[in-house]
Design a protein around this motif. Structure first.
Motif, mmCIF file in Angstrom:
data_model
loop_
_atom_site.group_PDB
_atom_site.id
_atom_site.type_symbol
_atom_site.label_atom_id
_atom_site.label_comp_id
_atom_site.label_asym_id
_atom_site.label_seq_id
_atom_site.Cartn_x
_atom_site.Cartn_y
_atom_site.Cartn_z
ATOM 1 N N LEU A 91 -0.494 6.296 -7.782
ATOM 2 C CA LEU A 91 -1.298 6.341 -6.545
ATOM 3 C C LEU A 91 -0.490 5.839 -5.356
ATOM 4 O O LEU A 91 0.420 5.016 -5.504
ATOM 5 N N SER A 92 -0.875 6.295 -4.179
ATOM 6 C CA SER A 92 -0.081 5.951 -2.989
ATOM 7 C C SER A 92 -0.275 4.504 -2.548
ATOM 8 O O SER A 92 0.515 3.988 -1.781
ATOM 9 N N ARG A 93 -1.341 3.857 -3.035
ATOM 10 C CA ARG A 93 -1.560 2.481 -2.577
ATOM 11 C C ARG A 93 -0.544 1.513 -3.180
ATOM 12 O O ARG A 93 -0.380 0.391 -2.711
ATOM 13 N N GLY A 94 0.138 1.930 -4.247
ATOM 14 C CA GLY A 94 1.200 1.090 -4.825
ATOM 15 C C GLY A 94 2.568 1.598 -4.395
ATOM 16 O O GLY A 94 2.778 1.942 -3.230
ATOM 17 N N GLU A 95 3.488 1.685 -5.365
ATOM 18 C CA GLU A 95 4.840 2.152 -5.023
ATOM 19 C C GLU A 95 5.012 3.649 -5.203
ATOM 20 O O GLU A 95 6.058 4.201 -4.929
ATOM 21 N N GLY A 96 3.962 4.299 -5.743
ATOM 22 C CA GLY A 96 4.103 5.724 -6.064
ATOM 23 C C GLY A 96 3.443 6.621 -5.040
ATOM 24 O O GLY A 96 3.344 6.266 -3.861
ATOM 25 N N GLY A 97 2.987 7.776 -5.509
ATOM 26 C CA GLY A 97 2.275 8.686 -4.611
ATOM 27 C C GLY A 97 2.517 10.135 -4.972
ATOM 28 O O GLY A 97 3.384 10.451 -5.790
ATOM 29 N N GLY A 98 1.719 10.989 -4.338
ATOM 30 C CA GLY A 98 1.807 12.422 -4.622
ATOM 31 C C GLY A 98 2.243 13.211 -3.412
ATOM 32 O O GLY A 98 2.059 12.776 -2.265
ATOM 33 N N VAL A 99 2.824 14.369 -3.676
ATOM 34 C CA VAL A 99 3.270 15.263 -2.615
ATOM 35 C C VAL A 99 3.074 16.696 -3.116
ATOM 36 O O VAL A 99 3.270 16.966 -4.304
ATOM 37 N N ILE A 100 2.676 17.602 -2.220
ATOM 38 C CA ILE A 100 2.459 18.995 -2.649
ATOM 39 C C ILE A 100 3.758 19.773 -2.496
ATOM 40 O O ILE A 100 4.343 19.803 -1.412
ATOM 41 N N GLN A 101 4.191 20.371 -3.587
ATOM 42 C CA GLN A 101 5.387 21.215 -3.579
ATOM 43 C C GLN A 101 4.930 22.676 -3.706
ATOM 44 O O GLN A 101 3.779 22.950 -4.033
#
Ligand code: PLP
Length: 573
Positions: free
Chosen positions: A162-172
């Motif tokens: 999740l983006s609230r931590g160190e990770g997150g998503g992106v649309i490719q």
């Protein structure tokens, strides 16, 4: 030359004429009134297309190059009205379309299209902006972050994505693009880690030395995009063997052996693709075992390719698959395959977004701005290979809201039921068909059983020898098992080609572990039980037809020839 012609025709710039003239905007051939009319006509035609899809031949029957002869050799000199342009869609484009949205399309994996998805595309086109930085259109970036967090929770991904931590998503744009992107990040992370503590030339030398030894891994059944990504990233590629007895899943044992083999040769495995749903059979790799192996090789980046089957994670009964995903580095699924969203929407998640930005962020002066410099905003250009990007979050947002979680679950479960139904039908004709691996994620993978192995319905009277009877067990062929495989492969291929050549349904074939298979997956939004039953009937009819052509043929001299054993059988009595 063209320029000279334009000048001759009176084209002048104010500078060239030396006079002060006002600059006239050329007339727009499609103003808002004409757009409204054209858009309504286009929407009507699109709705009509969807309404008539089931009755259209799913596969195009045009010959290569068909279109060139139908089109002029260049664009028109003067504007054409929309109704003239639109006419050509039905007459020229439609014949060359393969109808991926047809319920008779059961090939590859589905490429979903829905009305809310199309509306998302329409708005995306209207707001066209290559929104590479937050500032380029804050809503485009922020909606992407929000909907990808929604989706991560829906798919039961661990919180680290999740983006609230160190990770997150992106649309490719696609799952293949996602693999290249994370492989580059993996390569750079690996080289950084292995050269830590070194400076200047010593560091450069170490990195240059390591680069030639890098090897990316994937199972034999991993999608070809991993091999392609290794080619692009300039590293070796090695595939890990998988076996039918494991349903073609990558095991911890197999992975460890390959890593150790690579190490023994002085190679540096730095990246691995694991699959949740391989392309050929929808195999699911042994994530728990792989997570155990990962503990011994923490520098290897592990990417989960769930391009198609990842959609099923919206249903609780599939969510156990994500139990070990926190041991991996990235995950990707295509909403545009099975989750009701128009192409393209490949959702990539990383556990540490810094791994992406460390590898992909380059900031020339013209891309700098106070918001980016503050570090408080996301600039998705640093999470992907291109600079510009489309507004793809809109269609995902529309789909998630229009269907709701309940609608998404119902959609997936409907297709799983259809897959189970089809599998049951196939099993009911075990004289004709064999199933290679258990049905998974609505996909069934079958082969046709050659005549000599079939147990039933001999047309030859009991008082005469039947060449089909026990043929493989009492065969004179030195390697009867192998011969059976050769026959089955040839037969399955023949049936497959005949089915597709008739264009009533569209299927794909493949070779898995040396076995030629037909894959059937009915999972686009128009899929329905009646079409699945029809596909089964077509397969039965075609298989019987092909097998009948291979029945022993009576000869005039009273001798029957079995074309499989190619040996005359004398008639008794
Ligand atoms: N991974 C898997 C398992 C696939 O089945 C596919 C395509 O079907 C891909 C990756 C490649 O997908 P894309 O076309 O989005 O690159």
């Amino acid at each position: 030359m063209e320029h000279a012609k334009d000048v001759a025709n009176g084209a002048q710039t104010p500078q060239s004429s030396g006079q002060h003239t006002s600059i006239n905007k050329p007339q727009d051939p499609m103003d808002s009134t004409k757009f409204r009319e054209a858009a309504h006509a286009a929407v009507d035609e699109i709705i009509n297309y969807y309404d008539t899809l089931p009755s259209r031949r799913v596969l195009s029957s045009v010959e290569p190059g068909y279109l060139r002869s139908l089109l002029p050799s260049g664009p028109p000199e003067d504007p054409e009205p929309w109704h003239e342009i639109q006419k050509d869609i039905e007459s020229k484009i439609m014949p060359g379309l393969t109808h991926w949205q047809s319920p008779n399309f059961m090939a590859f994996f589905p490429a979903s299209s829905t009305y809310p998805g199309m509306l998302g595309e329409l708005y995306s086109a209207a707001f066209t902006a290559p929104a590479f930085n937050w500032l380029c259109s804050p809503a485009i970036t922020e909606l992407e972050t929000v909907v990808l967090d929604w989706l991560a929770k829906l798919l039961n991904l661990p919180d680290c994505y999740l983006s609230r931590g160190e990770g997150g998503g992106v649309i490719q744009g696609s799952a293949s693009e996602a693999v290249v992107t994370v492989m580059v990040a993996a390569r750079e992370r690996y080289l950084r880690e292995k050269s830590e503590g070194l400076e200047g030339e010593a560091r450069e030398d170490k990195i240059a030395h390591l680069r030639g030894k890098l090897v990316a891994l994937g199972s034999e059944q991993a999608h070809s995009s991993t091999h392609k990504a290794a080619n692009i990233a300039g590293t070796r590629y090695r595939s890990v063997p998988v076996h039918l007895e494991d349903d073609f899943a990558l095991t911890g044992r197999g992975l460890r052996k390959t890593i150790e083999d690579c190490k023994a040769k002085g190679q540096e495995p730095f990246y691995l693709t694991v699959s949740l749903g391989t392309t050929s059979t929808c195999a699911v790799d042994c994530f728990e075992e792989i997570a155990q192996v990962a503990k011994d090789y923490p520098s290897i980046w592990i990417h989960v390719d769930a391009a198609y089957a990842g959609a099923a994670l919206v249903c609780g009964e599939f969510q156990h698959h994500t139990a070990h995903f926190s041991a991996f580095d990235s995950f990707d699924m295509n909403m545009h395959k099975w989750l009701l969203t128009n192409f393209d929407a490949s959702c990539l998640y990383v556990k540490r977004r810094r791994d992406l930005t460390d590898a992909l962020s380059i900031t020339p002066s013209y891309l700098r701005n106070t918001f980016s410099d503050s570090g408080l905003v996301t600039d998705y250009r640093d999470w992907q290979i291109p600079l510009g990007r489309r507004f793809r979050a809109m269609k995902i947002w529309f789909v998630l809201r229009t269907y709701g979680i309940s609608g998404l679950k119902a959609h997936i479960r409907h297709h799983i039921q259809l897959g189970d139904l089809f599998h049951g039908l196939i099993k009911s004709r075990s004289d004709l068909f064999a199933v290679l691996t258990p049905p998974a994620f609505a996909l069934t993978v079958i082969t046709i059983i050659p005549r000599r192995q079939r147990r039933q319905r001999s047309s030859i009277p009991a008082d005469r020898p039947d060449p089909a009877h026990e043929a493989y067990t009492n065969d004179f062929t030195p390697d009867a098992t192998n011969q059976h495989l050769i026959d089955a492969n040839a037969l399955t291929k023949e049936v497959y080609e005949l089915v597709n050549s008739r264009g009533e349904i569209f299927l794909t074939s493949g070779v898995v572990g040396g076995v030629y298979v037909i894959r059937i997956v009915s999972a686009n939004p128009m899929a329905e039980e009646k079409y699945v039953r029809r596909a089964f009937d077509i397969l039965v009819k075609t298989a019987e037809e092909v097998l009948a052509g291979k029945e022993p043929v009576p000869r005039e001299n009273g001798v029957e020839e079995n074309p499989l054993v190619k040996m005359p059988v004398p008639r008794l009595g």
